[in-house]
Design an enzyme around this catalytic site. Structure first.
Site, mmCIF file in Angstrom:
data_model
loop_
_atom_site.group_PDB
_atom_site.id
_atom_site.type_symbol
_atom_site.label_atom_id
_atom_site.label_comp_id
_atom_site.label_asym_id
_atom_site.label_seq_id
_atom_site.Cartn_x
_atom_site.Cartn_y
_atom_site.Cartn_z
ATOM 1 N N TYR A 138 0.824 -1.215 0.000
ATOM 2 C CA TYR A 138 0.000 0.000 0.000
ATOM 3 C C TYR A 138 0.857 1.265 0.000
ATOM 4 O O TYR A 138 0.440 2.309 0.486
ATOM 5 C CB TYR A 138 -0.931 0.034 1.221
ATOM 6 N N LYS A 189 4.812 -14.565 2.232
ATOM 7 C CA LYS A 189 4.484 -15.425 1.087
ATOM 8 C C LYS A 189 5.809 -15.620 0.347
ATOM 9 O O LYS A 189 5.937 -15.298 -0.829
ATOM 10 C CB LYS A 189 3.417 -14.725 0.221
ATOM 11 N N ASP A 222 -1.443 -18.023 2.875
ATOM 12 C CA ASP A 222 -2.587 -18.876 2.503
ATOM 13 C C ASP A 222 -2.816 -19.958 3.556
ATOM 14 O O ASP A 222 -3.935 -20.192 4.009
ATOM 15 C CB ASP A 222 -2.415 -19.463 1.090
ATOM 16 N N ASP A 246 -4.144 -6.898 6.480
ATOM 17 C CA ASP A 246 -5.450 -6.300 6.205
ATOM 18 C C ASP A 246 -6.481 -7.414 6.021
ATOM 19 O O ASP A 246 -7.562 -7.416 6.626
ATOM 20 C CB ASP A 246 -5.332 -5.438 4.940
ATOM 21 N N ASP A 250 -9.522 -8.988 8.839
ATOM 22 C CA ASP A 250 -10.964 -9.099 8.564
ATOM 23 C C ASP A 250 -11.437 -10.513 8.903
ATOM 24 O O ASP A 250 -12.516 -10.706 9.483
ATOM 25 C CB ASP A 250 -11.276 -8.796 7.086
HETATM 26 MG MG MG Z 1 -9.564 -3.811 5.711
#
Ligand code: MG
Ligand code: NAI
Length: 358
Positions: A138, A189, A222, A246, A250
């Site tokens: 980001y 990863k 993963d 992120d 969630d």
């Molecule tokens: Mg989020």
């Protein structure tokens, strides 16, 4: 008496509903504790401000915020403004401009809340996810060429720096060390992404040597989703990149029962700038104005804010009140109850005062 100056930015959708609830609870808490006061200044920045002024906050916005002790943030996002404008116009400039590089997201199952996982109750899931908050995927690096043509190209470059990775790794190890289990999982990863992610693994191993008493392991992102779902008890503190964390947080919020209870703190650990505290959820315009937004994520992030400000006792008192109220079944519809935002807020205020809540 200490007075903390808080910049409140309620912004969009349910943001103003939950921030109002949060400020109300903070006031009652300060009164009850008696050794500190909260002085909140409310800023009207957000999507409505954007529609009037063409920007989400004034150009000297950060200058206006700089002198505050902390920022209490609602949520951004409106159906008629593109999401990348709302996000890059307000929340990200604050995180990046104030170098709030550690994003701290605790998750646990609160009493009274039935989580979606079978055989998982309060105590079985107690995590803190540390998200790198200043670079990675980001960082805003990339671009588009040949717009609209068949040969159009878009790039989104992930930036990982030794300074950035080392400081978040130290923060995560230190946090893991401060928790009873002293257990850290480093997520990457590094099988498929063989540059920046391999550097993460290397720096994790280097920093680990400074924390001999912390047990740590590595997971690919993963496989991590599987471990979070099937073996939640095996995890405690987790550190991951901006994008990975992120997504994982969630999932963590959902596994704990609802996004409506998940808090987050955007911290400048060096305390050069104010840190920012917010619920993880967005502006939830599907329920905005209905009075049923769950204020618990906002109460929890208020507790994170108090801890950061140096009021751990008040933070603990607030969380005990929240747990007493959820345990008593006073819950909003997202976590299976019928209470309104106002009902939950009033009950938490009563619990803070030590009064009967039912
Ligand atoms: Mg989020
Ligand atoms: P969202 O988090 O706003 O909502 C997702 C779902 O969870 C909705 O069904 C909503 O009703 C429910 N929900 C969220 N918070 C709740 C609460 N406190 N109580 C009860 N139910 C709750 O995510 P969504 O719908 O993807 O995005 C809506 C807008 O919010 C978009 O514009 C998005 O860009 C923005 N957004 C902003 C964030 C921020 O300001 N940090 C974070 C996530 C999304």
């Amino acid at each position: 008496m200490r007075e903390y100056r808080i910049a409140a930015i309620p912004a969009d959708g349910i943001g103003p509903e939950v921030i109002a609830a949060g400020l109300q609870v903070l006031e009652v808490l300060a009164e009850r504790c008696g050794n500190f006061a909260i002085s909140a200044t409310i800023f009207d920045w957000g999507s409505d401000y954007y529609k009037k002024h063409g920007e989400m906050m004034p150009s000297d916005g950060l200058e206006q915020l700089k002198s505050f002790d902390a920022i209490f943030f609602g949520a951004v996002g409106a159906p008629d403004v593109p999401d990348h404008i709302t996000l890059w116009g307000l929340r990200l400039p604050i995180c990046q401009g104030f170098d709030q590089y550690a994003n701290v997201r605790p998750t646990k199952i609160l009493p009274g809340i039935t989580p979606p996982l079978r055989n998982c109750g309060p105590g079985d899931l107690d995590w803190v996810i540390v998200r790198e908050n200043s670079e990675g995927e980001y960082s805003g690096h990339g671009g588009r060429a040949h717009r609209g043509l068949p040969e159009e190209v878009g790039t989104e470059v992930a930036i990982f720096t030794r300074v950035g990775v080392t400081r978040i790794m130290r923060y995560a190890f230190r946090l893991a060390q401060s928790r009873p289990r002293k257990l850290l999982t480093v997520v990457t990863k590094s099988n498929a992404q063989r540059h920046g992610m391999v550097m993460w693994d290397e720096i994790a191993a280097e920093v680990a040597r400074e924390f001999a008493d912390v047990t740590w392991d590595k997971m690919l992102v993963d496989a991590m989703t599987v471990r979070m779902t099937l073996h939640p008890k095996s995890l405690d503190t987790i550190v991951a990149t901006n994008l990975h964390a992120d997504i994982l947080s969630d999932l963590a919020g959902a596994l704990a029962g609802s996004l409506g209870v998940a808090p987050t703190a955007n911290i400048d650990p060096e305390r050069r700038y104010p840190s920012m505290f917010e619920p993880i959820h967005g502006s939830a315009f599907d329920i905005a104005g209905k009075g049923i937004a769950n204020p618990v994520a906002t109460f929890w992030t208020a507790a994170q804010m108090l801890e950061h400000l140096g009021e751990p006792e008040a933070a603990k008192h607030l969380m005990q009140a929240v747990e007493r109220v959820s345990g008593a079944g006073i819950l909003t519809p997202d976590v299976g109850g019928t209470a309104t935002t106002e009902d939950v807020t009033a009950a938490v205020c009563q619990a803070i005062k030590g009064a009967n809540i039912l």
